[in-house]
Design an enzyme around this catalytic site. Structure first.
Site, PDB file in Angstrom:
ATOM      1  N   LYS A  11      53.665  80.863  80.416  1.00 18.89           N
ATOM      2  CA  LYS A  11      52.386  80.502  80.659  1.00 18.89           C
ATOM      3  C   LYS A  11      51.816  80.479  82.022  1.00 18.89           C
ATOM      4  O   LYS A  11      52.710  80.814  82.948  1.00 18.89           O
ATOM      5  CB  LYS A  11      52.051  78.986  80.161  1.00 18.89           C
ATOM      6  CG  LYS A  11      52.475  79.078  78.621  1.00 18.89           C
ATOM      7  CD  LYS A  11      51.918  77.559  78.102  1.00 18.89           C
ATOM      8  CE  LYS A  11      52.096  77.446  76.696  1.00 18.89           C
ATOM      9  NZ  LYS A  11      51.552  76.349  76.018  1.00 18.89           N
ATOM     10  N   TYR A  51      44.421  80.868  69.856  1.00 18.68           N
ATOM     11  CA  TYR A  51      44.905  79.431  69.548  1.00 18.68           C
ATOM     12  C   TYR A  51      43.677  78.991  68.459  1.00 18.68           C
ATOM     13  O   TYR A  51      43.285  77.660  68.326  1.00 18.68           O
ATOM     14  CB  TYR A  51      44.833  78.622  70.822  1.00 18.68           C
ATOM     15  CG  TYR A  51      45.808  78.804  71.602  1.00 18.68           C
ATOM     16  CD1 TYR A  51      47.047  78.155  71.151  1.00 18.68           C
ATOM     17  CD2 TYR A  51      45.807  79.007  72.738  1.00 18.68           C
ATOM     18  CE1 TYR A  51      48.304  78.031  71.852  1.00 18.68           C
ATOM     19  CE2 TYR A  51      47.029  79.181  73.550  1.00 18.68           C
ATOM     20  CZ  TYR A  51      48.264  78.527  73.115  1.00 18.68           C
ATOM     21  OH  TYR A  51      49.579  78.461  73.764  1.00 18.68           O
ATOM     22  N   ASN A 114      52.644  73.651  80.021  1.00 18.81           N
ATOM     23  CA  ASN A 114      54.331  73.580  79.603  1.00 18.81           C
ATOM     24  C   ASN A 114      55.173  74.535  79.679  1.00 18.81           C
ATOM     25  O   ASN A 114      56.053  74.535  78.845  1.00 18.81           O
ATOM     26  CB  ASN A 114      54.057  72.554  78.260  1.00 18.81           C
ATOM     27  CG  ASN A 114      53.537  73.500  77.102  1.00 18.81           C
ATOM     28  OD1 ASN A 114      53.121  74.475  77.402  1.00 18.81           O
ATOM     29  ND2 ASN A 114      53.561  73.026  75.952  1.00 18.81           N
ATOM     30  N   HIS A 117      55.059  79.126  75.610  1.00 20.40           N
ATOM     31  CA  HIS A 117      54.836  78.772  73.962  1.00 20.40           C
ATOM     32  C   HIS A 117      55.740  79.660  73.117  1.00 20.40           C
ATOM     33  O   HIS A 117      56.419  80.636  73.610  1.00 20.40           O
ATOM     34  CB  HIS A 117      53.369  79.595  73.683  1.00 20.40           C
ATOM     35  CG  HIS A 117      53.015  79.632  72.133  1.00 20.40           C
ATOM     36  ND1 HIS A 117      52.815  78.933  71.327  1.00 20.40           N
ATOM     37  CD2 HIS A 117      53.439  80.973  71.469  1.00 20.40           C
ATOM     38  CE1 HIS A 117      52.755  79.287  70.245  1.00 20.40           C
ATOM     39  NE2 HIS A 117      52.997  80.393  70.259  1.00 20.40           N
ATOM     40  N   GLU A 128      51.858  86.452  65.550  1.00 20.32           N
ATOM     41  CA  GLU A 128      51.835  86.606  66.682  1.00 20.32           C
ATOM     42  C   GLU A 128      52.144  87.718  67.494  1.00 20.32           C
ATOM     43  O   GLU A 128      51.275  88.090  68.600  1.00 20.32           O
ATOM     44  CB  GLU A 128      52.145  85.185  67.536  1.00 20.32           C
ATOM     45  CG  GLU A 128      51.482  83.876  66.779  1.00 20.32           C
ATOM     46  CD  GLU A 128      52.009  82.493  67.396  1.00 20.32           C
ATOM     47  OE1 GLU A 128      51.653  81.325  67.082  1.00 20.32           O
ATOM     48  OE2 GLU A 128      53.414  82.672  68.037  1.00 20.32           O
TER      49      GLU A 128
HETATM   50  P1  CMP Z   1      51.808  75.718  72.591  1.00 19.24           P
HETATM   51  O1  CMP Z   1      52.837  75.810  71.862  1.00 19.24           O
HETATM   52  O2  CMP Z   1      51.153  76.792  73.326  1.00 19.24           O
HETATM   53  O3  CMP Z   1      50.785  75.511  71.362  1.00 19.24           O
HETATM   54  C1  CMP Z   1      49.277  74.633  71.544  1.00 19.24           C
HETATM   55  C2  CMP Z   1      49.188  74.025  72.833  1.00 19.24           C
HETATM   56  O4  CMP Z   1      48.327  73.148  73.045  1.00 19.24           O
HETATM   57  C3  CMP Z   1      50.674  73.499  73.157  1.00 19.24           C
HETATM   58  O5  CMP Z   1      51.541  74.302  73.495  1.00 19.24           O
HETATM   59  C4  CMP Z   1      50.036  72.568  74.453  1.00 19.24           C
HETATM   60  O6  CMP Z   1      50.523  73.343  75.594  1.00 19.24           O
HETATM   61  C5  CMP Z   1      48.771  72.554  74.170  1.00 19.24           C
HETATM   62  N1  CMP Z   1      48.340  71.111  74.267  1.00 19.24           N
HETATM   63  C6  CMP Z   1      47.613  70.446  75.220  1.00 19.24           C
HETATM   64  N2  CMP Z   1      47.137  69.412  75.197  1.00 19.24           N
HETATM   65  C7  CMP Z   1      47.942  69.037  73.805  1.00 19.24           C
HETATM   66  C8  CMP Z   1      47.977  67.787  73.079  1.00 19.24           C
HETATM   67  N3  CMP Z   1      47.413  66.702  73.282  1.00 19.24           N
HETATM   68  N4  CMP Z   1      48.858  67.908  71.921  1.00 19.24           N
HETATM   69  C9  CMP Z   1      49.311  69.020  71.532  1.00 19.24           C
HETATM   70  N5  CMP Z   1      49.408  70.231  72.379  1.00 19.24           N
HETATM   71  C10 CMP Z   1      48.637  70.141  73.456  1.00 19.24           C
END
Ligand code: CMP
Length: 140
Positions: A11, A51, A114, A117, A128
């Protein structure tokens, strides 16, 4: 067990800090092979589509903004039980909950930023992968 595939995104928080190689090394050390990889600037339409499953969640708008805030590296990873193997090395979505030695514990800045993904099922992995790659871009 035969090798399977999963889909990964490094990311914008990680590409911004020049961590593409460091994250990829953790994936490889976990037994995953990068069989496709490209660095892209995601369009807003791509991020919204990717998303879409989260579109009713309160964090959707910020998530899309974040994913288009800089380059990402999309990858296809291959290995035994690739989806689970990748999720194990990524660690929990929220880095505060992630175990020591995982990518998110080591590098993630927040639940949003984070660092990585990874697909959560074989079915989602296939969809995906198709979202970002043509089959002839994947070389095992
Ligand atoms: P990802 O695996 O990319 O899938 C959805 C993303 O939403 C997740 O990782 C997080 O980085 C992001 N995200 C942001 N805020 C939240 C939240 N409160 N709860 C869960 N996912 C979140």
């Amino acid at each position: 067990m035969a090798a399977t595939r999963t889909f990964s995104i490094i990311k914008p928080d990680a590409t911004r800090r020049n961590l593409t190689g460091a994250v990829t090394k953790m994936l490889e050390d976990a037994g995953l092979r990068v069989v496709a990889s490209k660095r892209i600037q995601m369009s807003r339409e791509q991020a919204e589509g990717f998303y879409e499953v989260h579109k009713d969640r309160p964090f959707y708008g910020e998530l899309v903004d974040f994913m288009v805030s800089g380059p990402v590296v999309v990858q296809v990873l291959e290995g035994e039980d690739a989806v689970k193997r990748n999720r194990d090395v990524m660690g929990a979505t929220n880095p505060a909950d992630a175990e020591e030695g995982t990518i998110r514990k080591t590098y993630a800045e927040s639940i949003e930023a984070n660092s990585v993904h990874g697909s959560d099922s074989d079915e989602n992995a296939a969809n995906e992968i198709k979202f970002f790659f043509d089959e002839d871009e994947i070389v095992g």
